[in-house]
Design a protein around this motif. Structure first.
Motif, PDB file in Angstrom:
ATOM      1  N   UNK A 300      -5.564  11.566   3.272  1.00  0.00           N
ATOM      2  CA  UNK A 300      -4.217  11.900   2.818  1.00  0.00           C
ATOM      3  C   UNK A 300      -3.661  13.119   3.545  1.00  0.00           C
ATOM      4  N   UNK A 301      -2.388  13.375   3.323  1.00  0.00           N
ATOM      5  CA  UNK A 301      -1.735  14.535   3.935  1.00  0.00           C
ATOM      6  C   UNK A 301      -2.053  15.786   3.121  1.00  0.00           C
ATOM      7  N   UNK A 302      -3.321  16.118   3.095  1.00  0.00           N
ATOM      8  CA  UNK A 302      -3.784  17.297   2.370  1.00  0.00           C
ATOM      9  C   UNK A 302      -3.377  18.575   3.087  1.00  0.00           C
ATOM     10  N   UNK A 303      -3.201  18.472   4.383  1.00  0.00           N
ATOM     11  CA  UNK A 303      -2.858  19.584   5.278  1.00  0.00           C
ATOM     12  C   UNK A 303      -4.087  20.470   5.507  1.00  0.00           C
ATOM     13  N   UNK A 359      -2.899  14.898  -4.887  1.00  0.00           N
ATOM     14  CA  UNK A 359      -2.328  14.702  -3.561  1.00  0.00           C
ATOM     15  C   UNK A 359      -1.589  13.369  -3.470  1.00  0.00           C
ATOM     16  N   UNK A 360      -2.159  12.326  -4.072  1.00  0.00           N
ATOM     17  CA  UNK A 360      -1.495  11.020  -4.076  1.00  0.00           C
ATOM     18  C   UNK A 360      -0.200  11.069  -4.876  1.00  0.00           C
ATOM     19  N   UNK A 376       0.187   3.369   4.172  1.00  0.00           N
ATOM     20  CA  UNK A 376      -1.037   4.087   3.800  1.00  0.00           C
ATOM     21  C   UNK A 376      -1.502   3.709   2.404  1.00  0.00           C
ATOM     22  N   UNK A 377      -0.590   3.680   1.431  1.00  0.00           N
ATOM     23  CA  UNK A 377      -0.970   3.384   0.051  1.00  0.00           C
ATOM     24  C   UNK A 377      -0.855   1.907  -0.297  1.00  0.00           C
ATOM     25  N   UNK A 378      -0.417   1.084   0.662  1.00  0.00           N
ATOM     26  CA  UNK A 378      -0.306  -0.343   0.410  1.00  0.00           C
ATOM     27  C   UNK A 378       0.903  -0.724  -0.409  1.00  0.00           C
ATOM     28  N   UNK A 390       2.347   6.439  -9.787  1.00  0.00           N
ATOM     29  CA  UNK A 390       1.463   5.372 -10.267  1.00  0.00           C
ATOM     30  C   UNK A 390       0.132   5.397  -9.523  1.00  0.00           C
ATOM     31  N   UNK A 391       0.185   5.635  -8.211  1.00  0.00           N
ATOM     32  CA  UNK A 391      -1.050   5.725  -7.432  1.00  0.00           C
ATOM     33  C   UNK A 391      -1.930   6.857  -7.932  1.00  0.00           C
TER      34      UNK A 391
END
Length: 460
Positions: A300-303, A359-360, A376-378, A390-391
């Protein structure tokens, strides 16, 4: 109580029966994946692929090598800190991993790669099997020194089965993102192992207390395992990520988290010692917690700065766990955690699950791009009605599912392993290689010296 630890028939029969059963099952169900099949050349022509380098083997195999080394060398040597249990730490880890990867190829194959009556085996299956066995190696750390190799094989059989069910629920039904396995591997493995060792509680384990400590050379061997795990953890968290940016991002996030975790662990280890000295246990274990905790959010884009924060927090939590929580668990909750897996895998795994859910939930098109977020999350598949919130909820649900299966499964398996005919050592003979291994002559006189009243000879 002194049990019969002679494994002359129990261990050979168990190993041979399991291997024969695996050979039959592989013969009936397992075939090569297209990328490993001679028909691949026809697929090349149909897809206008001109280079053999397009084969999945060349993309995935370097990551597989790294993960494979972690399982057999990293985890094996990490557990050699016990002064008289080095043979068993490396040898039993080797045994359970070799059996576990075969059973995992079947179990995971039935759930994920079963088509037209066969499991289609490729290099990605090998990586996922190693992931599954990684969870077993985590649980092994909780019962280290207190069980027989027969018990370990039985535990592996059940744990691989439960792992595969849990993984299928999280990844396929809940559509959870968990690239590095914070939930599926570490949280599940840790709390399964802790529950098993709770059921197998030994009230008189203090009789083997002196052998639970380390010596200078055993700690050095354990540091070999630590360094292998620390170096290859970026490969572990990114091994099965999608081609392209996701895998690249997972490696960077893990790299940063691990680096921050080392400094924090060293700082806390020194600060918590009354003379400011470092504890080798913390350096061997807590320094790896950052790799565990960044696993769920690795892609994920956690950075990078977020990864540093995760590593920073885990270094504190894991080190404090070794100092304060491990003694509490043993004295109050009757959980005898030999390797401190709760501090290296359990707590960081929960932190990783929380980080992944947050993060999601915070993901948006500004950060990922419209196409990037959907892909990325479908969200461009059957989850078109989903959003980031929701994710995040499903990510959180995955944590509770993993904990529930680990706890219930651990109780059941613990009860099975507690039966008195598996060749387990007595309380006074735990953490001792000579119970199950033929020792070099120069060590026999020391290990079996008559003055060593804590070691009782095994019954014939």
């Amino acid at each position: 109580m002194i049990w019969n630890t002679n494994l002359r028939w129990r261990l050979p029969v168990t190993c041979l029966l399991l291997q024969v059963a695996l050979v039959v099952l592989f013969g009936v169900f397992v075939r090569y994946d297209l990328d490993a099949d001679p028909h691949w050349i026809g697929s090349q022509r149909n897809e206008n692929t001109t280079s053999d380098m397009e084969n999945e083997f060349y993309y995935r195999y370097p990551s597989f090598q790294d993960v494979h080394v972690m399982i057999f060398v990293g985890f094996g040597f990490l557990m050699t800190f016990l002064q008289r249990y080095g043979y068993s730490s490396v040898g039993f880890n080797f045994l359970l991993a070799a059996f576990g990867i075969q059973w995992a190829l079947l179990m995971q194959g039935w759930f994920h790669s079963y088509k037209e009556g066969y499991i289609h085996l490729g290099v990605e299956n090998l990586i996922n099997a190693d992931f599954c066995v990684g969870s077993v190696c985590v649980a092994f750390g909780a019962v280290l020194g207190k069980v027989s190799p027969v018990q370990l094989l039985i535990m592996t059989l059940f744990q691989v089965t439960l792992f595969s069910v849990n993984e299928f629920i999280l990844l396929s039904l809940l559509e959870v993102k968990d690239a590095g396995g914070s939930m599926t591997i570490h949280t599940f493995g840790a709390y399964f192992g802790l529950t098993v060792t709770w059921i197998l509680y030994r009230p008189s384990l203090h009789q083997s207390k002196e052998r639970q400590s380390s010596v200078y050379h055993s700690d050095l061997f354990a540091m070999i395992g630590t360094l292998f795990l620390w170096m290859y953890w970026p490969s572990f968290n990114s091994a099965v990520s999608k081609h392209g940016d996701a895998q690249h991002r997972a490696a960077i996030n893990t790299y940063c988290s691990l680096a921050a975790c080392v400094l924090t662990s060293v700082a806390l280890s020194s600060a918590l010692h009354k003379k400011g000295k470092l504890d080798m246990v913390h350096i061997q274990n807590a320094t790896l917690a950052g790799g565990v905790a960044v696993g769920t959010a690795a892609e994920m884009m956690l950075m990078p700065y977020g990864s540093l924060i995760v590593g920073f927090i885990c270094g504190i939590v894991s080190t404090m766990g070794f100092v304060y929580l491990t003694p509490f668990l043993e004295s109050r909750l009757r959980i005898q955690d030999t390797c401190g897996i709760h501090n290296l895998h359990g707590l960081p795994g929960i932190i990783g699950a929380i980080v992944g859910a947050v993060t999601a939930s915070c993901a948006n098109a500004k950060v990922y791009g419209i196409k990037g977020l959907a892909n990325f999350f479908g969200f461009d598949g059957f989850k078109t009605s989903w959003d980031s919130s929701m994710q995040g909820k499903f990510q959180a649900a995955g944590l509770f599912v993993s904990l529930a299966i680990a706890l219930v499964g651990g109780i059941i398996v613990g009860v099975i392993l507690k039966l008195p005919f598996w060749g387990q050592p007595a309380d006074e003979n735990c953490f001792e290689d000579s119970v199950y291994w033929e020792m070099p002559e120069e060590l026999k006189s020391t290990v079996l010296h008559p003055e060593d009243s804590t070691l009782k000879p095994a019954e014939p």
